[in-house]
Design an enzyme around this catalytic site. Sequence first.
Site, PDB file in Angstrom:
ATOM      1  N   ARG A 129       1.018  -1.203  -0.056  1.00  8.90           N
ATOM      2  CA  ARG A 129       0.175  -0.193  -0.068  1.00  8.90           C
ATOM      3  C   ARG A 129       0.841   1.323   0.018  1.00  8.90           C
ATOM      4  O   ARG A 129       1.867   1.378   0.761  1.00  8.90           O
ATOM      5  CB  ARG A 129      -1.077  -0.029   1.092  1.00  8.90           C
ATOM      6  CG  ARG A 129      -1.944   1.079   1.292  1.00  8.90           C
ATOM      7  CD  ARG A 129      -2.870   0.962   2.458  1.00  8.90           C
ATOM      8  NE  ARG A 129      -2.082   1.124   3.828  1.00  8.90           N
ATOM      9  CZ  ARG A 129      -2.780   1.270   4.925  1.00  8.90           C
ATOM     10  NH1 ARG A 129      -4.052   0.762   5.108  1.00  8.90           N
ATOM     11  NH2 ARG A 129      -2.298   1.312   5.977  1.00  8.90           N
ATOM     12  N   THR A 144      -1.334   7.562  -0.996  1.00  8.62           N
ATOM     13  CA  THR A 144      -2.421   7.442  -1.912  1.00  8.62           C
ATOM     14  C   THR A 144      -3.477   6.408  -1.151  1.00  8.62           C
ATOM     15  O   THR A 144      -4.704   6.440  -1.546  1.00  8.62           O
ATOM     16  CB  THR A 144      -2.234   7.061  -3.140  1.00  8.62           C
ATOM     17  OG1 THR A 144      -1.731   5.714  -3.354  1.00  8.62           O
ATOM     18  CG2 THR A 144      -1.175   8.065  -3.909  1.00  8.62           C
ATOM     19  N   ASP A 154       0.337  -3.260  12.573  1.00  9.42           N
ATOM     20  CA  ASP A 154       0.891  -3.778  11.431  1.00  9.42           C
ATOM     21  C   ASP A 154       1.125  -5.353  11.372  1.00  9.42           C
ATOM     22  O   ASP A 154       2.078  -5.460  12.035  1.00  9.42           O
ATOM     23  CB  ASP A 154       1.966  -2.858  10.872  1.00  9.42           C
ATOM     24  CG  ASP A 154       2.561  -3.158   9.446  1.00  9.42           C
ATOM     25  OD1 ASP A 154       2.805  -4.340   9.220  1.00  9.42           O
ATOM     26  OD2 ASP A 154       2.415  -2.359   8.722  1.00  9.42           O
ATOM     27  N   ASP A 185       4.764  -6.006  10.375  1.00 12.68           N
ATOM     28  CA  ASP A 185       5.959  -5.782  11.394  1.00 12.68           C
ATOM     29  C   ASP A 185       5.748  -6.743  12.677  1.00 12.68           C
ATOM     30  O   ASP A 185       6.707  -7.121  12.807  1.00 12.68           O
ATOM     31  CB  ASP A 185       5.685  -4.297  11.622  1.00 12.68           C
ATOM     32  CG  ASP A 185       6.001  -3.279  10.466  1.00 12.68           C
ATOM     33  OD1 ASP A 185       6.490  -3.867   9.672  1.00 12.68           O
ATOM     34  OD2 ASP A 185       5.791  -2.200  10.716  1.00 12.68           O
TER      35      ASP A 185
END
Length: 211
Positions: free
Chosen positions: A103, A107, A202, A205
């Site tokens: 991603r 944006t 995340d 992560d």
Amino acid sequence: MRLHVADHPLIAHKLTLLRDARTPSPTFRHLAEELVTLLAYEATRDVRTADVEVTTPVATTIGTAIADPRPLVVPILRAGLGMLEGMTRLLPTAEVGFLGLQRDEETLQAITYANRLPEDLSGRQCFVLDPMLATGGTLVASIDYLFERGARDVTCICLLAAPEGVRVVEEHVGDRADVTVVVAAVDERLNEKAYIVPGLGDAGDRLYGLV
């Protein structure tokens, strides 16, 4: 599109441990694999099968086998790799393809950087693995990739979803094909950084570290 929230005490228990910020990466990976195996049980309920003859120590009978063409499991790199072992443990005869999407944090659009998929997916049942259905951009791009190669039966397995992402996928897919999304839970919302709230952070992560 069909949304299936897997409501089971063991799923809720493992998801709670995954949410905990104190859970270290090795434990997080192990729990993610276990949770995916439970979700895969629900996701493969309609996997295609064929009758086969089998000889037991007592007699010959008709049993059940996974039908050809074999299902295709597609983990979305990199976080989806943390779900692969849990999925193939339940569906060991499946083939595995890889799709690299990330991603753009400005944006929020999905960018493709790797593709290792068969050119023709006609007649194949495809299972997409992506831990977080947040904005929906990555999952929509993945589904479109499979559609372009002829797939019409796609099941997406996610640990968590946000209502906003579910709506995006639902509106994008419409009635074009047979698409199912299986999740452990649908959380409250997305925050201003497009992270699921309360979520679990995340997933990539937490699985593999910050590198």
